[in-house]
Design a protein around this motif. Structure first.
Motif, PDB file in Angstrom:
ATOM      1  N   PRO A   8       0.740  -1.270  -0.212  1.00 55.00           N
ATOM      2  CA  PRO A   8       0.011  -0.042  -0.115  1.00 55.00           C
ATOM      3  C   PRO A   8       0.876   1.215  -0.010  1.00 55.00           C
ATOM      4  O   PRO A   8       0.429   2.169  -0.436  1.00 55.00           O
ATOM      5  CB  PRO A   8      -0.944  -0.131   1.168  1.00 55.00           C
ATOM      6  CG  PRO A   8      -0.171  -1.043   1.981  1.00 55.00           C
ATOM      7  CD  PRO A   8       0.446  -2.012   1.234  1.00 55.00           C
ATOM      8  N   VAL A   9       2.053   1.288   0.596  1.00 50.11           N
ATOM      9  CA  VAL A   9       2.806   2.395   0.573  1.00 50.11           C
ATOM     10  C   VAL A   9       3.377   2.693  -0.760  1.00 50.11           C
ATOM     11  O   VAL A   9       3.259   3.941  -1.269  1.00 50.11           O
ATOM     12  CB  VAL A   9       4.193   2.387   1.623  1.00 50.11           C
ATOM     13  CG1 VAL A   9       5.333   3.462   1.302  1.00 50.11           C
ATOM     14  CG2 VAL A   9       3.712   2.158   2.894  1.00 50.11           C
ATOM     15  N   GLN A  62       1.774   1.829  -3.541  1.00 51.72           N
ATOM     16  CA  GLN A  62       0.726   2.188  -4.422  1.00 51.72           C
ATOM     17  C   GLN A  62       0.539   3.724  -4.024  1.00 51.72           C
ATOM     18  O   GLN A  62       0.247   4.505  -5.095  1.00 51.72           O
ATOM     19  CB  GLN A  62      -0.601   1.482  -3.988  1.00 51.72           C
ATOM     20  CG  GLN A  62      -0.480   0.097  -4.407  1.00 51.72           C
ATOM     21  CD  GLN A  62      -0.035  -0.214  -5.820  1.00 51.72           C
ATOM     22  OE1 GLN A  62      -0.667   0.500  -6.761  1.00 51.72           O
ATOM     23  NE2 GLN A  62       0.940  -1.310  -6.298  1.00 51.72           N
ATOM     24  N   LEU A  63       0.491   4.344  -2.936  1.00 54.09           N
ATOM     25  CA  LEU A  63       0.326   5.735  -2.511  1.00 54.09           C
ATOM     26  C   LEU A  63       1.496   6.482  -2.993  1.00 54.09           C
ATOM     27  O   LEU A  63       1.085   7.465  -3.697  1.00 54.09           O
ATOM     28  CB  LEU A  63       0.175   5.777  -0.882  1.00 54.09           C
ATOM     29  CG  LEU A  63      -1.161   5.223  -0.382  1.00 54.09           C
ATOM     30  CD1 LEU A  63      -1.140   5.367   1.067  1.00 54.09           C
ATOM     31  CD2 LEU A  63      -2.304   5.888  -0.845  1.00 54.09           C
ATOM     32  N   THR A  64       2.640   6.105  -3.034  1.00 52.17           N
ATOM     33  CA  THR A  64       3.657   6.524  -3.591  1.00 52.17           C
ATOM     34  C   THR A  64       3.527   6.996  -5.204  1.00 52.17           C
ATOM     35  O   THR A  64       3.833   8.147  -5.746  1.00 52.17           O
ATOM     36  CB  THR A  64       4.993   6.085  -3.200  1.00 52.17           C
ATOM     37  OG1 THR A  64       5.075   5.816  -1.827  1.00 52.17           O
ATOM     38  CG2 THR A  64       6.154   7.006  -3.672  1.00 52.17           C
ATOM     39  N   LEU A 123       0.756   7.235  -6.751  1.00 51.70           N
ATOM     40  CA  LEU A 123       0.014   8.146  -7.034  1.00 51.70           C
ATOM     41  C   LEU A 123       0.236   9.561  -6.659  1.00 51.70           C
ATOM     42  O   LEU A 123      -0.481  10.474  -7.125  1.00 51.70           O
ATOM     43  CB  LEU A 123      -1.484   7.889  -6.143  1.00 51.70           C
ATOM     44  CG  LEU A 123      -2.082   6.443  -6.261  1.00 51.70           C
ATOM     45  CD1 LEU A 123      -3.207   6.270  -5.441  1.00 51.70           C
ATOM     46  CD2 LEU A 123      -2.650   6.613  -7.823  1.00 51.70           C
ATOM     47  N   MET A 127       1.788  10.699  -3.784  1.00 48.18           N
ATOM     48  CA  MET A 127       2.104  11.094  -2.314  1.00 48.18           C
ATOM     49  C   MET A 127       3.586  10.859  -1.980  1.00 48.18           C
ATOM     50  O   MET A 127       4.109   9.949  -2.384  1.00 48.18           O
ATOM     51  CB  MET A 127       1.116  10.447  -1.470  1.00 48.18           C
ATOM     52  CG  MET A 127       1.191  10.879  -0.064  1.00 48.18           C
ATOM     53  SD  MET A 127       0.088   9.751   0.999  1.00 48.18           S
ATOM     54  CE  MET A 127      -1.601  10.193   0.411  1.00 48.18           C
ATOM     55  N   ARG A 185       6.681   9.753   0.099  1.00 50.64           N
ATOM     56  CA  ARG A 185       6.895   8.624   0.901  1.00 50.64           C
ATOM     57  C   ARG A 185       6.515   8.581   2.292  1.00 50.64           C
ATOM     58  O   ARG A 185       6.031   7.598   2.914  1.00 50.64           O
ATOM     59  CB  ARG A 185       8.166   7.725   0.632  1.00 50.64           C
ATOM     60  CG  ARG A 185       8.248   6.357   1.101  1.00 50.64           C
ATOM     61  CD  ARG A 185       9.578   5.699   0.547  1.00 50.64           C
ATOM     62  NE  ARG A 185       9.702   4.329   0.722  1.00 50.64           N
ATOM     63  CZ  ARG A 185       8.877   3.378   0.285  1.00 50.64           C
ATOM     64  NH1 ARG A 185       8.086   3.425  -0.927  1.00 50.64           N
ATOM     65  NH2 ARG A 185       8.994   2.115   0.710  1.00 50.64           N
ATOM     66  N   SER A 197       3.030   8.672   2.987  1.00 53.80           N
ATOM     67  CA  SER A 197       2.268   7.713   2.860  1.00 53.80           C
ATOM     68  C   SER A 197       2.699   6.552   3.823  1.00 53.80           C
ATOM     69  O   SER A 197       1.718   5.665   4.173  1.00 53.80           O
ATOM     70  CB  SER A 197       2.764   7.081   1.440  1.00 53.80           C
ATOM     71  OG  SER A 197       4.112   6.845   1.291  1.00 53.80           O
ATOM     72  N   LEU A 202       0.490   7.468   6.948  1.00 51.30           N
ATOM     73  CA  LEU A 202      -0.690   7.009   6.854  1.00 51.30           C
ATOM     74  C   LEU A 202      -0.954   5.584   6.751  1.00 51.30           C
ATOM     75  O   LEU A 202      -2.092   5.197   7.415  1.00 51.30           O
ATOM     76  CB  LEU A 202      -1.024   7.752   5.419  1.00 51.30           C
ATOM     77  CG  LEU A 202      -2.713   7.632   5.172  1.00 51.30           C
ATOM     78  CD1 LEU A 202      -3.698   8.181   6.078  1.00 51.30           C
ATOM     79  CD2 LEU A 202      -3.100   8.020   3.869  1.00 51.30           C
ATOM     80  N   VAL A 203      -0.411   4.793   6.220  1.00 48.28           N
ATOM     81  CA  VAL A 203      -0.481   3.304   6.157  1.00 48.28           C
ATOM     82  C   VAL A 203      -0.245   2.814   7.459  1.00 48.28           C
ATOM     83  O   VAL A 203      -1.141   2.114   8.187  1.00 48.28           O
ATOM     84  CB  VAL A 203       0.411   2.771   4.992  1.00 48.28           C
ATOM     85  CG1 VAL A 203       0.380   1.285   5.396  1.00 48.28           C
ATOM     86  CG2 VAL A 203       0.102   3.218   3.667  1.00 48.28           C
ATOM     87  N   CYS A 239      -3.162   3.647   9.942  1.00 47.83           N
ATOM     88  CA  CYS A 239      -4.371   2.762   9.679  1.00 47.83           C
ATOM     89  C   CYS A 239      -4.087   1.390  10.420  1.00 47.83           C
ATOM     90  O   CYS A 239      -4.918   0.546  10.780  1.00 47.83           O
ATOM     91  CB  CYS A 239      -4.483   2.877   8.170  1.00 47.83           C
ATOM     92  SG  CYS A 239      -4.945   4.216   7.396  1.00 47.83           S
TER      93      CYS A 239
END
Length: 355
Positions: free
Chosen positions: A55-56, A58-60, A62, A64, A66, A69, A72-73, A76
């Protein structure tokens, strides 16, 4: 005999890359055997980092940053773990205590049923055999109770270790995710130049372990949730506890499913007896296990290297006996590592045998 061994050694280890791979495996194994318990928080953090890296990434991709991200991950992930600890653990603990308190009644009913066997099948079962078996079982139960009591007192000392896990592991996970390129470059600089086979095995295992951890966590959640819901719908007692056990049983391929069948069947038999409700539950449980083995596992582990079931069972027994829970959890990746190493050595250039 020595000449045969010498020719084999020259064929397999005359390549510097093969020699460096062997040395790295020996050093890593020695470190894990000697300092494995001390390094366990680091190993746990690395496992969680593997789980959260996807997931990190994938967010990077997009756009965001690192660091953001990773934060955030990780937030969560910690929030989900806290919710599970607050919502799931107390209920499972309560059901576990209730089941433990009810075990004497279950065992008494089992003894009463055993005593009816000599009357039903006098040519096969005799009363002395039943009494001898029950006496041995009672002694084993007493010994087990004493060991469980001793373990409960000794576990008090592990509270400090738990606090270390709760504080240090999230910090290490954050830095492993945030500075992954830095650690990757640092490890690369430490490796020798003769690392063709090391890189080959490392790249293969990096994909295998990441896929295995994510797939195994997803499998535990799905199988556990479906089992809990099925048991609750069928009004089985201790449905949440037994569902969690069924979910965790997938950690041990083949063996786990067979072992967890015992408490499910015992609780169902104690609650309903040999009735249609008992058989309905066992059929539903069998369907869950069949769907897990024939549908869910092929989907989640489609990219995994295929291993013969015998190799998997041997790996579970060997690595589980060596490293306990984590050895069982990583039995398949470790078996895959052995297979990758053997394949790498087999594909290394061989020196022609001397005439």
């Amino acid at each position: 005999m020595l000449s045969i061994f010498g020719r084999w050694y020259k064929r397999k280890f005359s390549d510097p890359d093969a020699t460096m791979l062997l040395i790295l495996i020996l050093i890593t194994s020695a470190v894990l055997v000697v300092w494995g318990n001390m390094l366990m928080p680091v190993i746990v953090a690395a496992i969680i980092a593997y789980l959260l890296d996807w997931p990190v990434s994938q967010l990077t991709r997009l756009g965001m940053k690192r660091t953001l991200s990773c934060s955030l991950v990780l937030i969560c992930f910690v929030s989900i773990m806290v919710l599970l600890m607050v919502g799931l653990v107390p209920v499972v603990t309560k059901q576990s205590m209730s089941l433990v308190q009810e075990l004497p009644n279950i065992w008494q009913k089992a003894q009463d049923w055993l005593l009816t066997l000599p009357d039903k099948y006098p040519e096969y079962v005799q009363f002395p055999q039943i009494y001898e078996m029950m006496e041995g079982a009672n002694q084993h139960l007493v010994d087990f109770g004493q060991e469980a009591l001793t373990a409960s007192f000794s576990s008090i000392a592990s509270v400090a270790a738990l606090l270390i896990y709760l504080i240090l592991v999230p910090l290490m996970v954050f830095f492993m995710l945030k500075d992954k390129p830095y650690f990757t470059d640092s490890i690369s600089r430490l490796l020798p130049r003769e690392r063709r086979l090391i890189t080959q095995v490392g790249n293969e295992m990096n994909v295998q372990i990441a896929n295995y951890i994510r797939g195994k966590v997803i499998e535990i959640i799905i199988v556990g949730a479906v089992s809990c819901i099925t048991f609750a719908i069928m009004d089985l007692r201790y449905s949440l506890l037994l569902g969690v056990l069924v979910g965790l049983s997938v950690l041990i391929p083949y063996i786990g499913a067979a072992v967890v069948t015992i408490p499910v069947a015992v609780v169902a038999m104690f609650q309903w007896g040999i009735t249609p409700e008992f058989w309905y539950l066992m059929v539903a449980y069998g369907i869950i296990q069949a769907l897990d083995g024939n549908l869910l596992v092929p989907i989640l582990f489609s990219e995994a290297v295929s291993l013969h079931p015998l190799y998997i069972i041997v790996a579970v027994l060997f690595f589980g006996g060596l490293w306990g829970f984590w050895g069982v959890f990583f039995a398949i990746p470790l078996a895959t590592l052995v297979k990758a190493v053997v394949s790498a050595w087999s594909s290394s250039p061989e020196v022609p045998a001397e005439p």
